[in-house]
Enzyme design. Sequence first.
Site, mmCIF file in Angstrom:
data_model
loop_
_atom_site.group_PDB
_atom_site.id
_atom_site.type_symbol
_atom_site.label_atom_id
_atom_site.label_comp_id
_atom_site.label_asym_id
_atom_site.label_seq_id
_atom_site.Cartn_x
_atom_site.Cartn_y
_atom_site.Cartn_z
ATOM 1 N N LYS A 1 -7.457 17.405 34.532
ATOM 2 C CA LYS A 1 -8.306 16.825 35.574
ATOM 3 C C LYS A 1 -9.738 17.270 35.398
ATOM 4 C CE LYS A 1 -8.836 20.892 37.836
ATOM 5 N NZ LYS A 1 -10.141 21.557 38.009
ATOM 6 N N ASP B 1 -4.124 23.965 42.207
ATOM 7 C CA ASP B 1 -4.263 22.715 41.456
ATOM 8 C C ASP B 1 -2.935 22.087 41.059
ATOM 9 O OD1 ASP B 1 -6.978 23.008 41.607
ATOM 10 O OD2 ASP B 1 -7.268 23.620 39.515
#
Length: 341
Positions: free
Chosen positions: A20, A175
């Site tokens: 990401k 995350d």
Amino acid sequence: MNSARTSPPGRTVRVRAPGKINVFFRVGPLRPDGYHSVASLYLAVSLYEEISATSTAAPGNTRGNTVTSASGRVNTAKDGNIVVRLKGTALNSEGPLAVPLDERNLAVRAARLMADVCENAGAVRLEITKRVPVSGGMGGGSADAAAALLACEKLWDSGLSREEVSHLAAELGADVPFGLLGGAAVGLGVGDELTPALAPSPLHWVLVQADFGLPTPEVFRQLDRMRMADGVEPVVPGQVDPAVLAALRAGDAAALAAVLTNDLQPAAVALAPQLADVLAAGKQHGALATLVSGSGPTIAMLAADEAAALELAGKLAAEGHNCLAVHGPVHGAKIVSDVSR
């Protein structure tokens, strides 16, 4: 644990999960739990980690053996009923970028966590293929954990819902839930309070990878030191800039370029001043905007479209940069095969 119901030896579930970038990242004050309050806009991009989970008759007895393969150095180690094999193009098995194969590895912790809640859990061999830069600010370890959770959940037929798997993911790190979700999402709290964001059109980026890592905790500590020196009192960020969300909804790269923000960027550049030259090179060669991805040192450069991204990557590669054109958003952790020998 009911071993009679475990998967037969040789069954392999293969899962891939994306890295990401943070197209918006505000950092608030340090919390009592040791984390910082944040407001983030995560975007999953087309650079994937991959994990294969294979059921085995016995945990094996390998520790610390190293062999060489076409894809780079491969390490194998045993952690209880989990045997881990590591390979990949992003792998550097020596020095500060060494990837641990014990309980410090998020994928190992994910498999152990899933085993704790699955009565059908058995011995498993995990093969981790790393493509996301190690300590690069792109959530590669979190992607590994998300992939391992999903692979072991399927391998052991846990019966858990995706929401229950996501709750387990949150125990592993802020995350990790986004590694399961993918796409685009607003993250509040410590980044784990996720709300999907609309991003119907792909955006095109060039990632410039460094040959060194920046440990995330050290970048946050550097930010705290810089703020203290400047007399800055951070506040808890309550939302992502609405202009960021509007640009994503519209698929407007130029509008997004104007509002890209990363509070960690000054700290990352202070720790690794050479990043400033890379940021400037991207703008010089036509990037709409450049920013440090997360805690760095990977640099994300936004391009107008796919052709512009490929052209930008070519120019940077000609100067010796290690770069890759990607797009996002892409799906989160996904099972790509489930086979038995």
